[in-house]
Design a protein around this motif. Structure first.
Motif, PDB file in Angstrom:
ATOM      1  N   VAL A   9      61.743 -66.678  20.173  1.00 17.88           N
ATOM      2  CA  VAL A   9      62.325 -65.504  19.524  1.00 17.88           C
ATOM      3  C   VAL A   9      62.537 -64.413  20.559  1.00 17.88           C
ATOM      4  CG1 VAL A   9      61.963 -63.691  17.812  1.00 17.88           C
ATOM      5  CG2 VAL A   9      61.284 -66.043  17.296  1.00 17.88           C
ATOM      6  N   THR A  10      63.760 -63.951  20.712  1.00 20.46           N
ATOM      7  CA  THR A  10      64.075 -62.874  21.652  1.00 20.46           C
ATOM      8  C   THR A  10      64.469 -61.585  20.939  1.00 20.46           C
ATOM      9  OG1 THR A  10      66.378 -63.612  21.798  1.00 20.46           O
ATOM     10  CG2 THR A  10      64.832 -64.505  23.417  1.00 20.46           C
ATOM     11  N   GLU A  11      64.679 -61.669  19.637  1.00 20.59           N
ATOM     12  CA  GLU A  11      65.006 -60.502  18.836  1.00 20.59           C
ATOM     13  C   GLU A  11      64.609 -60.756  17.384  1.00 20.59           C
ATOM     14  OE1 GLU A  11      69.194 -60.011  19.274  1.00 20.59           O
ATOM     15  OE2 GLU A  11      69.677 -61.607  17.848  1.00 20.59           O
ATOM     16  N   PHE A  12      64.505 -59.672  16.632  1.00 22.05           N
ATOM     17  CA  PHE A  12      64.171 -59.769  15.217  1.00 22.05           C
ATOM     18  C   PHE A  12      65.325 -59.219  14.384  1.00 22.05           C
ATOM     19  CE2 PHE A  12      59.996 -59.438  17.305  1.00 22.05           C
ATOM     20  CZ  PHE A  12      59.378 -60.570  16.782  1.00 22.05           C
ATOM     21  N   ILE A  92      66.939 -56.096  16.267  1.00 25.35           N
ATOM     22  CA  ILE A  92      66.182 -55.239  17.170  1.00 25.35           C
ATOM     23  C   ILE A  92      65.558 -56.149  18.221  1.00 25.35           C
ATOM     24  CG2 ILE A  92      64.141 -55.314  15.672  1.00 25.35           C
ATOM     25  CD1 ILE A  92      63.479 -52.468  16.668  1.00 25.35           C
ATOM     26  N   SER A  93      65.647 -55.760  19.470  1.00 27.16           N
ATOM     27  CA  SER A  93      65.137 -56.608  20.545  1.00 27.16           C
ATOM     28  C   SER A  93      63.619 -56.740  20.462  1.00 27.16           C
ATOM     29  CB  SER A  93      65.536 -56.040  21.908  1.00 27.16           C
ATOM     30  OG  SER A  93      64.861 -54.824  22.165  1.00 27.16           O
ATOM     31  N   PHE A  94      63.123 -57.760  21.122  1.00 29.36           N
ATOM     32  CA  PHE A  94      61.684 -58.032  21.113  1.00 29.36           C
ATOM     33  C   PHE A  94      60.904 -56.821  21.638  1.00 29.36           C
ATOM     34  CE2 PHE A  94      57.776 -60.191  22.409  1.00 29.36           C
ATOM     35  CZ  PHE A  94      57.570 -61.065  21.351  1.00 29.36           C
ATOM     36  N   ALA A  95      61.312 -56.300  22.796  1.00 32.00           N
ATOM     37  CA  ALA A  95      60.618 -55.160  23.404  1.00 32.00           C
ATOM     38  C   ALA A  95      60.730 -53.904  22.546  1.00 32.00           C
ATOM     39  CB  ALA A  95      61.169 -54.899  24.804  1.00 32.00           C
ATOM     40  N   THR A  99      57.740 -51.638  20.849  1.00 32.63           N
ATOM     41  CA  THR A  99      57.701 -50.224  21.228  1.00 32.63           C
ATOM     42  C   THR A  99      57.728 -49.348  19.984  1.00 32.63           C
ATOM     43  OG1 THR A  99      58.852 -50.687  23.313  1.00 32.63           O
ATOM     44  CG2 THR A  99      58.862 -48.410  22.537  1.00 32.63           C
ATOM     45  N   GLN A 100      58.602 -49.702  19.049  1.00 28.53           N
ATOM     46  CA  GLN A 100      58.663 -48.973  17.783  1.00 28.53           C
ATOM     47  C   GLN A 100      57.341 -49.081  17.034  1.00 28.53           C
ATOM     48  OE1 GLN A 100      60.933 -50.469  14.257  1.00 28.53           O
ATOM     49  NE2 GLN A 100      62.198 -48.638  14.569  1.00 28.53           N
ATOM     50  N   MET A 101      56.736 -50.269  17.046  1.00 28.93           N
ATOM     51  CA  MET A 101      55.445 -50.471  16.389  1.00 28.93           C
ATOM     52  C   MET A 101      54.377 -49.564  16.989  1.00 28.93           C
ATOM     53  SD  MET A 101      53.088 -53.911  16.190  1.00 28.93           S
ATOM     54  CE  MET A 101      54.360 -54.890  15.381  1.00 28.93           C
ATOM     55  N   TRP A 162      48.738 -56.786  21.658  1.00 26.16           N
ATOM     56  CA  TRP A 162      48.198 -58.044  21.160  1.00 26.16           C
ATOM     57  C   TRP A 162      49.241 -58.796  20.335  1.00 26.16           C
ATOM     58  CZ3 TRP A 162      42.612 -58.304  18.708  1.00 26.16           C
ATOM     59  CH2 TRP A 162      42.212 -59.646  18.626  1.00 26.16           C
ATOM     60  N   THR A 163      49.928 -58.076  19.462  1.00 32.42           N
ATOM     61  CA  THR A 163      50.933 -58.708  18.608  1.00 32.42           C
ATOM     62  C   THR A 163      52.108 -59.228  19.434  1.00 32.42           C
ATOM     63  OG1 THR A 163      50.342 -57.126  16.855  1.00 32.42           O
ATOM     64  CG2 THR A 163      52.351 -58.386  16.545  1.00 32.42           C
ATOM     65  N   SER A 164      52.484 -58.517  20.496  1.00 37.33           N
ATOM     66  CA  SER A 164      53.614 -58.946  21.328  1.00 37.33           C
ATOM     67  C   SER A 164      53.287 -60.204  22.128  1.00 37.33           C
ATOM     68  CB  SER A 164      54.028 -57.829  22.286  1.00 37.33           C
ATOM     69  OG  SER A 164      53.036 -57.597  23.268  1.00 37.33           O
TER      70      SER A 164
END
Length: 275
Positions: A9-12, A92-95, A99-101, A162-164
């Protein structure tokens, strides 16, 4: 992320409001107005507090910080939501997701700590009025704010990092309009037992500490008010806390509903139980 922790997965995809069709344009206007109003209103509050020397008190200092926090947390979520409402693909991208989280969790937690600091300020003002200047010095206020920011930043960094580092094999659809912890955890194909238990224990600590501080502060405040000789004195003193009580009620009322919704929709028991 490390090379040995590769993910497919590279994006959501933020599913949120994707099934509303033409109503998305109406939602765009409503959210845009809400965002502009939020930023403008809080900016006015910040400007008034900074420019008026009579408002250079600890209570208004914390209120100013609360307004800054409100602008920041709105800016963390709404701009990305507005872009998504105008486009068919709401990715939304993975990073960017994590970052938003990080910012959402830290700013949301900081709101609780600020309300606890404001409750403590009211406690000192009402229960120890003669020592108020000494007990709520500018240096102490800055230390309390700095300490709170460190705690919530470490708290949110723990979850975001941790989640990333979990493995995401697909699907990649998040059924909200921003990257919150629980909906993202649902997408992971890693063992979530430990992180879920940590979230329950450590997250409860972050939630309970401000709540306990607020409860203790208002317990002393109510006791002091009840000992006052006249009804006029009681009403006047209580009125200095009324706005803060309303904010606390709204914040914790909405947060309780959110926690209940998350637990019902994708809660911890289901996450652990699938292992």
């Amino acid at each position: 992320m490390d090379k040995d922790n590769q993910t497919t997965v590279t994006e959501f995809i933020l599913v949120g409001f994707s099934d509303l069709g033409e109503y998305q344009k109406l939602l765009f206007v409503l959210f845009l107005i809400t965002y502009i109003t939020t930023v403008f209103g809080n900016t006015v509050i910040i400007g008034l507090i900074v420019s008026d020397s009579h408002l250079q008190t600890p209570m208004y200092f914390f209120l100013c910080c609360l307004s800054v926090m409100d602008i920041c947390i709105s800016s963390t979520i709404i701009p990305n939501l507005l872009v998504g409402l105008l486009h068919e693909t709401k990715t939304i991208s993975f990073a960017s997701c994590f970052t938003q989280m990080f910012f959402f969790v830290s700013l949301g937690s900081m709101g609780s700590f600020l309300l606890a600091l404001m409750a403590y300020d009211r406690y000192v003002a009402i229960c120890h009025p003669l020592h108020y200047t000494l007990m709520m010095s500018r240096k102490l206020c800055l230390l309390l704010m700095s300490g709170s920011w460190v705690i919530v930043s470490l708290h949110s960094l723990l979850y975001a990092v941790w989640t990333s580092r979990l493995t995401y094999c697909g699907p990649n659809k998040i059924y909200t309009f921003f990257c919150d912890v629980v909906p993202v955890l649902k997408l992971s194909c890693s063992d979530l037992t430990i992180i879920t238990l940590v979230q329950i224990v450590e997250g409860s600590f972050i939630l309970c500490v401000p709540s306990i501080c607020i409860a203790i502060s208002y317990g002393h405040i109510i006791t002091t008010i009840m000992k006052m000789p006249t009804a006029v004195a009681k009403r006047k003193t209580f009125s200095t806390c009324s706005s803060h009580i309303i904010v606390v009620t709204l914040l914790y009322g909405s947060r309780q509903q959110k926690v209940k919704f998350d637990c019902q929709r994708s809660g911890f028991v289901k996450i652990i139980g699938r292992q």
